[in-house]
Motif scaffolding. Sequence first.
Motif, PDB file in Angstrom:
ATOM      1  N   ARG A   1       0.832  -1.208   0.000  1.00 29.67           N
ATOM      2  CA  ARG A   1       0.000   0.000   0.000  1.00 29.67           C
ATOM      3  C   ARG A   1       0.869   1.263   0.000  1.00 29.67           C
ATOM      4  N   ASN A   2       1.906   1.298   0.839  1.00 31.37           N
ATOM      5  CA  ASN A   2       2.776   2.472   0.894  1.00 31.37           C
ATOM      6  C   ASN A   2       3.536   2.671  -0.409  1.00 31.37           C
ATOM      7  N   ILE A   3       3.968   1.571  -0.999  1.00 35.56           N
ATOM      8  CA  ILE A   3       4.715   1.678  -2.252  1.00 35.56           C
ATOM      9  C   ILE A   3       3.825   2.213  -3.368  1.00 35.56           C
ATOM     10  N   VAL A   4       2.591   1.716  -3.433  1.00 38.87           N
ATOM     11  CA  VAL A   4       1.649   2.244  -4.429  1.00 38.87           C
ATOM     12  C   VAL A   4       1.370   3.715  -4.150  1.00 38.87           C
ATOM     13  N   SER A   5       1.231   4.050  -2.868  1.00 35.79           N
ATOM     14  CA  SER A   5       0.943   5.433  -2.499  1.00 35.79           C
ATOM     15  C   SER A   5       2.062   6.377  -2.919  1.00 35.79           C
ATOM     16  N   ASN A   6       3.296   5.893  -2.895  1.00 25.34           N
ATOM     17  CA  ASN A   6       4.446   6.729  -3.242  1.00 25.34           C
ATOM     18  C   ASN A   6       4.783   6.710  -4.730  1.00 25.34           C
ATOM     19  N   SER A   7       4.013   5.978  -5.504  1.00 25.86           N
ATOM     20  CA  SER A   7       4.259   5.885  -6.946  1.00 25.86           C
ATOM     21  C   SER A   7       3.461   6.953  -7.693  1.00 25.86           C
ATOM     22  N   TYR A   8       3.933   7.294  -8.870  1.00 31.95           N
ATOM     23  CA  TYR A   8       3.177   8.224  -9.702  1.00 31.95           C
ATOM     24  C   TYR A   8       3.488   7.983 -11.177  1.00 31.95           C
ATOM     25  N   ASN A   9       2.552   8.371 -12.023  1.00 24.84           N
ATOM     26  CA  ASN A   9       2.665   8.183 -13.469  1.00 24.84           C
ATOM     27  C   ASN A   9       3.109   9.495 -14.110  1.00 24.84           C
ATOM     28  N   PRO A  10       4.366   9.590 -14.558  1.00 26.72           N
ATOM     29  CA  PRO A  10       4.857  10.858 -15.112  1.00 26.72           C
ATOM     30  C   PRO A  10       4.238  11.201 -16.457  1.00 26.72           C
ATOM     31  N   GLN A  11       3.592  10.225 -17.104  1.00 26.30           N
ATOM     32  CA  GLN A  11       3.000  10.497 -18.409  1.00 26.30           C
ATOM     33  C   GLN A  11       1.604  11.098 -18.316  1.00 26.30           C
ATOM     34  N   ALA A  12       1.023  11.052 -17.107  1.00 29.01           N
ATOM     35  CA  ALA A  12      -0.296  11.663 -16.923  1.00 29.01           C
ATOM     36  C   ALA A  12      -0.143  13.179 -16.821  1.00 29.01           C
ATOM     37  N   ALA A  13      -1.226  13.887 -17.075  1.00 27.24           N
ATOM     38  CA  ALA A  13      -1.194  15.349 -16.983  1.00 27.24           C
ATOM     39  C   ALA A  13      -0.757  15.774 -15.578  1.00 27.24           C
ATOM     40  N   PRO A  14      -0.027  16.896 -15.456  1.00 24.52           N
ATOM     41  CA  PRO A  14       0.532  17.312 -14.150  1.00 24.52           C
ATOM     42  C   PRO A  14      -0.490  17.397 -13.028  1.00 24.52           C
ATOM     43  N   HIS A  15      -1.688  17.851 -13.315  1.00 30.94           N
ATOM     44  CA  HIS A  15      -2.689  18.022 -12.266  1.00 30.94           C
ATOM     45  C   HIS A  15      -3.792  16.962 -12.351  1.00 30.94           C
ATOM     46  N   SER A  16      -3.534  15.901 -13.080  1.00 32.78           N
ATOM     47  CA  SER A  16      -4.528  14.839 -13.229  1.00 32.78           C
ATOM     48  C   SER A  16      -4.631  14.022 -11.944  1.00 32.78           C
TER      49      SER A  16
ATOM     50  N   ARG B   1      -5.229  11.026 -11.875  1.00 32.77           N
ATOM     51  CA  ARG B   1      -4.702   9.701 -12.164  1.00 32.77           C
ATOM     52  C   ARG B   1      -3.177   9.655 -12.093  1.00 32.77           C
ATOM     53  N   ARG B   2      -2.569  10.771 -11.789  1.00 35.60           N
ATOM     54  CA  ARG B   2      -1.113  10.847 -11.815  1.00 35.60           C
ATOM     55  C   ARG B   2      -0.473  10.162 -10.617  1.00 35.60           C
ATOM     56  N   ARG B   3      -1.041  10.315  -9.449  1.00 33.93           N
ATOM     57  CA  ARG B   3      -0.391   9.864  -8.215  1.00 33.93           C
ATOM     58  C   ARG B   3      -1.099   8.664  -7.582  1.00 33.93           C
ATOM     59  N   GLY B   4      -0.272   7.728  -7.088  1.00 26.74           N
ATOM     60  CA  GLY B   4      -0.814   6.555  -6.413  1.00 26.74           C
ATOM     61  C   GLY B   4      -1.381   6.866  -5.049  1.00 26.74           C
ATOM     62  N   LYS B   5      -1.017   8.013  -4.496  1.00 28.24           N
ATOM     63  CA  LYS B   5      -1.519   8.386  -3.178  1.00 28.24           C
ATOM     64  C   LYS B   5      -3.037   8.425  -3.170  1.00 28.24           C
ATOM     65  N   ARG B   6      -3.618   8.804  -4.279  1.00 28.89           N
ATOM     66  CA  ARG B   6      -5.078   8.845  -4.384  1.00 28.89           C
ATOM     67  C   ARG B   6      -5.667   7.431  -4.379  1.00 28.89           C
ATOM     68  N   ILE B   7      -4.974   6.500  -4.981  1.00 30.21           N
ATOM     69  CA  ILE B   7      -5.471   5.119  -5.050  1.00 30.21           C
ATOM     70  C   ILE B   7      -5.437   4.456  -3.680  1.00 30.21           C
ATOM     71  N   ALA B   8      -4.357   4.688  -2.927  1.00 26.78           N
ATOM     72  CA  ALA B   8      -4.144   3.983  -1.654  1.00 26.78           C
ATOM     73  C   ALA B   8      -4.714   4.720  -0.458  1.00 26.78           C
ATOM     74  N   ASN B   9      -5.430   5.820  -0.694  1.00 27.04           N
ATOM     75  CA  ASN B   9      -5.988   6.603   0.401  1.00 27.04           C
ATOM     76  C   ASN B   9      -7.312   5.992   0.857  1.00 27.04           C
TER      77      ASN B   9
END
Length: 627
Positions: free
Chosen positions: A334-349, A351-359
Motif C-alpha cells: 500500500r505504501n509503495i503504491v501510495s508513493n508511486s506516480y505516473n509521469p505520463q499523466a497530466a501534471p494536475h490529473s 490519475r497521476r499519483r498513487g496516493k489517491r489510489i491507496a488513500n
Amino acid sequence: FDFTSIQTDYESSPLHDRSENVDSNRDMNKSYAISLAKSQRDAHLIMSELIKTIPAQSYYTALPQLISRVVHPHPDTAGIVKAILKRVLAKFPEQAMWGLAWLKHSQNEVRADIGADIFKGAQKQLQKTENTKMLNLLVACHGLFKFIIDLAKYIPKNQNSKHLTVRPWKGDAPLSHFVPPVQAALSLSSSTKASSASGRTSEVFPAFVPRMRTFCQYVPVMSSKARPKKLTAFAISAGQRDGQFHFSDKSASYKELQQGDAGEMHFLIKQEAKGDLRKDARVQDLNNVINRLLAVALRGRRQRQRLNLRTFSVVCLSEDCGIIEWVPNTDSMRNIVSNSYNPQAAPHSLRRRGKRIANFSDHILRQNFEKCQNMYMKNGNLLDAAAMFEENCLKQYPPVLYWYFVQKFLDPFSWFEARKNFALSAAAWSAVGHVIGLGDRHSENILMDVKNGECVHVDFDCIFDKGLNLPRPEVIPFRLTANMVDAMGPTGSNGTYRGGLTVAIRTLRKNRDTLLSVLEPFIKDPVIDWKRQRAQQQNRNNNDTPAESVEAKRSIKVIDGRLRGVYNLRNPNKKKIRRTDGYSVDQEDEMSQILPLSVEGQVHRLISEATSNENLVQLYVGWMPWV
C-alpha cells in the motif's frame, strides 16, 4: 512415526460402534483397544531407549511438535516428551531457550508448570557437567523474557506517542552472551557437519552469528492498531565481549552505534489481541520446508535463487506476546503504491499519483466501491457489479506500480532484475498461499523489498481457508490485483509470473506426500486450533472433540485436493445470495470442483479466479481490491 499421536481410547477408533447390543462389534473394539495399548507400550519402550541415542539436533527440528504435546493424556508419553525437551535444552540452551519460552510463560497453569520443570531439569544437567556459562544463561534468560513481554504489553499513556524511552536491560548474564532470535542463528547449519555424531553446538548451528551488545533506549511505537514496538539491538561480532568496549560517554552507548559495533538488529515486539503468534511460527517452519523442496527441484536452473519464500524468525514468549525478526529494506504494498506516480499523466490529473489510489480515508473511493458491491450483495446482480467495478474503480484509479520500478531502479539491468524478482516471488507465494488457504492478504500484509523488488508476506493468522468464514469472505485464491499485474510489464501475468507459478505448483504437486506429512501434524496440533481465535484456545486441553477432528480431516482433504489439481475454493456467497442477473447455479460445471486439472490448467484457473472482477467486487472494502 509420531508416537505422540497414538491414542489408547478405543472409543475414538473407526471400529467403535456405540451400540452396546452388538456383541461382535464390542469384542472387535476390545481386541482393537488391547492391540493399540500394546503398540503404545512398545513405542514407549523404544523411545525410552532412543532418548539419549538419537542426536539432539534431530529432536531440535521437531521442537514445536514436541512442545505442543507436553500435556499428552498418556502420562508415559508426556514423560518421554519432557525428557526429550530437557535434553535438547541442556544440549543447545542458547537456541532452544527461545523455542521453549512460551511454554514457561503460558497462561495455562499446567503448561507453565511443565515449562518451569523443563528449565529446572536442564539446569540440573548443566550443573552436573559443570557448564557454568550455559547454566547462568538459562537463569538470566527469564529476566530477558520478562523485559520483552513487559515491553510488548506496555500501552503508552499518550495514545499519539510515537516512541518510548526504556531503561537499558541488565541481567545476570551480559546480553552479548545470548544468541539473537533471528532465523540465521536459530536454524541448523546447512553444512555436512550438522549431521556429525559429536553434535557440538559450533558444528550444528552457524558459528559466526553477530551478538547483541545492548538494546537501544529509544523504542519507536508503530501506528497500527496493536501498537507494536520496534526494538533495536546494537550488534557486535561473535567473538567480541562487553569487556572489550570502553566508551567515553556511557549513556550514548545505549542510544546510538559506537565504534566497534557491527551494525543494528531490529525486532518487532508485539502483543496479539485476537491472533496467535504460534500460528505464524509454525507457518514459517512450513515455508522453510517448501524452500528446500524448491531448491532441490530447481537445482541447476537459473530461477533457483529467485523462486523461494522470504522467511523470518517468529519467537513466541507467551500465547499473546512475541518477538518477530524485522525484515530489512521492506515497505508495504500500500505504501509503495501510495508513493508511486505516473509521469505520463497530466501534471494536475487525479490519475497521476498513487496516493489517491491507496488513500483509504477517501470517502468517494470507498462509496464507489460499496455501490458496486451492493449491486450484488443487495440486488443480486453480479454481472453489473463487476462492470461497475471496472468502470468506477479500476478505470478511475488506474494502476501505477509499473512506474515505481522505473523510477526506483534506474539502470536497465537492476530494473529488469527487480521486476523479475517481484514476479517470481509473487508466484511462489501465490502457489503456497492457495495450497494452505492463506487469507487476509490485504495490501498491508504484503511487503516488498525496496532493494531488489522481492515480495514478502506477513501475518499468517488467517490460514486453512479461514478467510471464507469472514463477514465478507475472501473468495480469491491469492492477491493478484491490477497494480501487481501492471508491475509485471507488458506480458502481465502471462509472462514470468505464469512461468514461476507453473514451476511452483508442479513442485508442490510432485512433493504432495512430503507436504501432507508435514502439514498433518500442524493441523492436528493439540495446542493450536487454526480455526479459532486465541482467546478460545487458552483453556483448550489435548483431547480433540469430534467436531475438531472432523475439521482437521476436512482441511487435510482440501489441501490434498489442491495438491492433486482440484480447484476446491468454494464461494459461500453463492449459497447466501440469490442471483437476479439471469445466472443459474446449474450453468456452472460442478465437475470442475471435483476433477483434477493439469498443472497448466490449474495455473490458468487460479490466475483467472484471482483477477476476476466478479470475485474482487465481493471482497471487504478494507482489502482494497483496486490497489
